[in-house]
Design a protein around this motif. Sequence first.
Motif, PDB file in Angstrom:
ATOM      1  N   PHE A 125      42.774  38.637  57.753  1.00 24.13           N
ATOM      2  CA  PHE A 125      41.486  39.276  57.966  1.00 24.13           C
ATOM      3  C   PHE A 125      40.493  38.351  58.663  1.00 24.13           C
ATOM      4  N   ASN A 129      40.110  35.315  53.029  1.00 16.10           N
ATOM      5  CA  ASN A 129      39.940  35.928  51.704  1.00 16.10           C
ATOM      6  C   ASN A 129      41.001  35.463  50.720  1.00 16.10           C
ATOM      7  N   PHE A 131      42.679  34.380  47.273  1.00 12.21           N
ATOM      8  CA  PHE A 131      42.401  34.807  45.906  1.00 12.21           C
ATOM      9  C   PHE A 131      41.782  33.639  45.151  1.00 12.21           C
ATOM     10  N   PRO A 132      40.963  33.938  44.158  1.00 11.64           N
ATOM     11  CA  PRO A 132      40.392  32.847  43.360  1.00 11.64           C
ATOM     12  C   PRO A 132      41.442  32.250  42.421  1.00 11.64           C
ATOM     13  N   TYR A 178      39.569  27.675  46.892  1.00 15.95           N
ATOM     14  CA  TYR A 178      38.203  27.562  47.396  1.00 15.95           C
ATOM     15  C   TYR A 178      37.779  26.123  47.632  1.00 15.95           C
ATOM     16  N   ARG A 192      49.996  32.791  53.299  1.00  9.77           N
ATOM     17  CA  ARG A 192      50.185  33.842  52.307  1.00  9.77           C
ATOM     18  C   ARG A 192      50.862  35.056  52.945  1.00  9.77           C
TER      19      ARG A 192
ATOM     20  N   GLY B 199      37.243  42.237  50.031  1.00  6.38           N
ATOM     21  CA  GLY B 199      38.201  41.424  50.776  1.00  6.38           C
ATOM     22  C   GLY B 199      39.388  40.986  49.927  1.00  6.38           C
ATOM     23  N   LEU B 200      39.132  40.679  48.656  1.00  6.27           N
ATOM     24  CA  LEU B 200      40.228  40.258  47.783  1.00  6.27           C
ATOM     25  C   LEU B 200      41.186  41.412  47.547  1.00  6.27           C
ATOM     26  N   GLY B 203      43.146  41.958  50.676  1.00  9.65           N
ATOM     27  CA  GLY B 203      44.121  40.887  50.842  1.00  9.65           C
ATOM     28  C   GLY B 203      45.358  41.143  50.005  1.00  9.65           C
ATOM     29  N   ALA B 204      45.151  41.618  48.798  1.00 10.78           N
ATOM     30  CA  ALA B 204      46.291  41.865  47.911  1.00 10.78           C
ATOM     31  C   ALA B 204      47.082  43.089  48.365  1.00 10.78           C
ATOM     32  N   ARG B 213      49.404  46.199  40.340  1.00  7.99           N
ATOM     33  CA  ARG B 213      49.454  44.747  40.512  1.00  7.99           C
ATOM     34  C   ARG B 213      48.122  44.203  41.020  1.00  7.99           C
ATOM     35  N   ARG B 217      46.493  41.608  38.585  1.00 12.14           N
ATOM     36  CA  ARG B 217      46.672  40.217  38.993  1.00 12.14           C
ATOM     37  C   ARG B 217      45.549  39.684  39.865  1.00 12.14           C
ATOM     38  N   VAL B 218      44.787  40.561  40.455  1.00  6.86           N
ATOM     39  CA  VAL B 218      43.712  40.078  41.329  1.00  6.86           C
ATOM     40  C   VAL B 218      42.341  40.477  40.782  1.00  6.86           C
ATOM     41  N   PRO B 221      41.613  39.215  36.830  1.00  7.70           N
ATOM     42  CA  PRO B 221      41.245  37.796  36.680  1.00  7.70           C
ATOM     43  C   PRO B 221      39.965  37.434  37.419  1.00  7.70           C
ATOM     44  N   ALA B 222      39.733  38.053  38.565  1.00  5.72           N
ATOM     45  CA  ALA B 222      38.514  37.709  39.301  1.00  5.72           C
ATOM     46  C   ALA B 222      37.279  38.188  38.557  1.00  5.72           C
ATOM     47  N   GLU B 316      37.309  32.688  37.530  1.00  8.73           N
ATOM     48  CA  GLU B 316      37.892  32.466  38.841  1.00  8.73           C
ATOM     49  C   GLU B 316      36.758  32.687  39.825  1.00  8.73           C
ATOM     50  N   VAL B 317      36.264  31.612  40.341  1.00 10.14           N
ATOM     51  CA  VAL B 317      35.090  31.726  41.191  1.00 10.14           C
ATOM     52  C   VAL B 317      35.495  32.298  42.546  1.00 10.14           C
ATOM     53  N   TYR B 318      34.785  33.272  42.989  1.00 13.29           N
ATOM     54  CA  TYR B 318      35.002  33.746  44.343  1.00 13.29           C
ATOM     55  C   TYR B 318      33.693  33.676  45.095  1.00 13.29           C
ATOM     56  N   GLU B 319      33.796  33.607  46.389  1.00  6.94           N
ATOM     57  CA  GLU B 319      32.559  33.478  47.158  1.00  6.94           C
ATOM     58  C   GLU B 319      32.160  34.817  47.762  1.00  6.94           C
TER      59      GLU B 319
END
Lengths: 292, 319
Positions: A125, A129, A131-132, A178, A192, B199-200, B203-204, B213, B217-218, B221-222, B316-319
Motif C-alpha cells: 500500500f 502498514n 502490523f503492530p 514500528y 510480508r 490500513g491494518l 494489509g491483513a 483471522r 489476529r490483527v 490485538p491492536a 500494540e502501538v500503531y501509528e
Amino acid sequence: MPDNSGHETTGTAPGTTGTAPGTAPGGVGTASPDEVPVFELGDVSVSYNGNPALAGVTMDIGAKEITAFIGPSGCGKSTLLRSLNRMNDLIPGARVRGELLYKGTDLYGASVDAVQVRKRIGMVFQKPNPFPKSIYDNVAFGPRTVGMKGSMDEIVEKALRGAALWEEVSDRLRESAYSLSGGQQQRLCIARAIAVEPDVILMDEPCSALDPISTVRVEDLMAELKNHYSIVIVTHNMHQAARVADRTAFFSVQVDDTGRRIGQLIEADETGTIFTKPTDKRTEDYISGRVG
Amino acid sequence: MAHSSMAASTAGASPRRPLAGAGTSRWGEKVIKTFLALCAAFSILVTTGIVISLVVPTVNFFGQIPLVEFLTGTTWAPAFANPSFGVLPIVVGTLIVVVTALAVAIPVGLASAIYLSEYASSRVRKVVKPALEVLEGIPTVAIGLFAFFFMRPLAERYLPFLPWDTPFSIGIAGVAVGLLIVPLVASVSEDAMRSVPAGLREGAYALGASKMRVSMRVIFPAAISGIIAAVVLGTSRAIGETMVVLIAAGAGNPNLTFNWFGSAQTMTAYIGGTATGDISQGTVVYDTIFAVGALLFTMTLTMNIIATRLVRRFREVYE
Ligand SMILES: Nc1ncnc2c1ncn2[C@@H]1O[C@H](COP(=O)(O)OP(=O)(O)OP(=O)(O)O)[C@@H](O)[C@H]1O
Ligand SMILES: [Mg+2]
C-alpha cells in the motif's frame, strides 16, 4: 457479509475479447510473446454506490514484468488495482463489471473465493502498514495464514532477504515493526507480501511516503522481484514509471455529458513508446507536464 | 517581542485591524477559562470530599475493630447481639458476582463487538449500536426484578437437580449483573476495534486472511488496550452494582460460603441494605458501612491501577 453481493460479471461483448491485441480501443497485447498474460481485462468498469469511477478498461497485463499505471489523481488507478485482487470487495457499494481474467480464470466468477485470490495476488500500500507486532511476526503472518510448510525461520529470512531488508534487521527480529524507519517499514511490507510466494504483487504508490534513497532501494528491489513475480505499480512519479516499468498504462478522467468524472484507459504500451511517441495527445500532454 | 515583529510584518499588508486588539475578546476568554478551571476544580473537590467522608468513620471503625480481624474473619454479623466483623463473607459474595458477571459479559460482549465492528453491515450497525447504548441505561432495578422473578425460577425449572435451596441465588444475581454490563463492554470495545486504522485491516486482507483471522489476529490485538479498558469499566460496574444483588442475591448468611446457588451478601448489598434511616451515627454499625465502603474503594482503585499497567504492557502501538 456485504462483500461479494455487490459484484456481477457480465460476459464480454462479442468482438471485444480482451485477449486479442489491438482490437479494442486502448487495448494492448502481451509483452513477451512466450508468456501468457497474467491478467486479461475486457471492458472492466468499477462503480462506487452506483457512481462509475472507471469504465471500459480493456488491456492485458503481462507476467513476470512490471506494469505501471499512471495518470492524474482520481482517474481510477487505485480502483483498478484494487479490483485485481478483489480488495474492492471490502468496500460496501463497490461494484466491478466486465471481464477480469486471472490466468484464464474469471476473478469474479461465482466459485472464486476472494480470500484465495488474495493469497496469490499480494498488495503493498501507499502508506506502510506493518502490523503492530514484531518484525518477525509481520513477515510470518501471511505464511501462517496460508499454512505454508517448512521452517518458519527460513521462510521469514528468505522473505526479508528478498525484500533487501535482512541485513538491517537480522539481529532485531523480535523488535516492533514500528521501530523501523518509514522506508524499512515499506520494505517490510514488501517482505510480508512476498513471504507467501504470490504470483502477483500489486503496489499502490509504494514510494510516495519514502525519501529518495529508500525509493531507489525499493525500485531496485522491484527490478529484482520481477524475475519471480508479476508486478503492477501505481505511481505519480513519471520518472519512476520510466525507470522501472516494462509497460505503462495511461489513464485519464473523462467528463461525460452529465458532468460525471469517469476514469478511462487512454493507452497502454511499452514504457519506451509511451514516453517517447505516445499515440494519444492526452498522454503526451500529461507526460510532458502540460496536464489539463 | 514576537508580537511587535508580527505587527511590523503585517502592518503594510492590512492596516485595518491592529494586532494589539481592543482586549474585549481577551477578557471574555479569561472568564471562560476561569469558569472551566472552576468546573475542573469542583470535580476534584467532590472526589476529595468523598474520600474524606469515608476516612473519618473508617478510622473510627478501626479504632474499635482490629484491621486483621476485619480482613481475615469469616463471620460477618455486625448487627448481631454478639457482633462479629469478619468481612470475608461479603468480599467473597462480591467476588462471586464479579467473576460470574465477567464470565457472561466478556465472551458475549467481545463477540458482539467483533460482530459489530468487523462483520455487520453498516445498516445493521446503525440500528444495533444505538440500541446497545440505550440498554446501557436500563434501570438496574428492572434487571434485579427480572433476575429474581424470571431468571431464578426459570433456572430451577430447567435445572431442578441443582441445589436451589432459597429463592435467592448469588450466582443468578451475578449472571444478571453480567447481562447488565454486556452493552458497556460491547460498545466500548467496539469503539476500540473500529478505531484500528483501516490500513491494518487492508494489509491483513491483502495477505489472504479470512475475516475471522483478521479480527482475531490483527484487530483484536491492536485494540487490546481499549478492550481491557472496556473490561475494567465493566468490572468496576459489577463490583459497584447494588440493586440487582440487593434484590436477587438475598441477605446472605453470616458465614463464609462459596455456594453459587444459594443466597449471599455482597459488600454493596450490605451497605445498601444497612444504610437506612434508622441507623444512628456514632454506632459501630454506622462506622462499619464506611469501613466496607473504604475497602470497596481500595479494591476498585487497585484493580484500576493493575489494569492501567496491563494496558501499557500489552498495548500494540500503531501509528
Ligand atoms: N471507497 C470509495 N468510495 C467512493 N468513491 C471512491 C472510493 N474510492 C475511490 N472513489 C472514487 O473513485 C474515483 C477514482 O479513485 P481512485 O482512488 O481509484 O483514483 P486514483 O487514480 O488512484 O487517484 P490518486 O492518484 O489520487 O490516488 C474517484 O473519483 C474517487 O472519488
Ligand atoms: Mg490512488
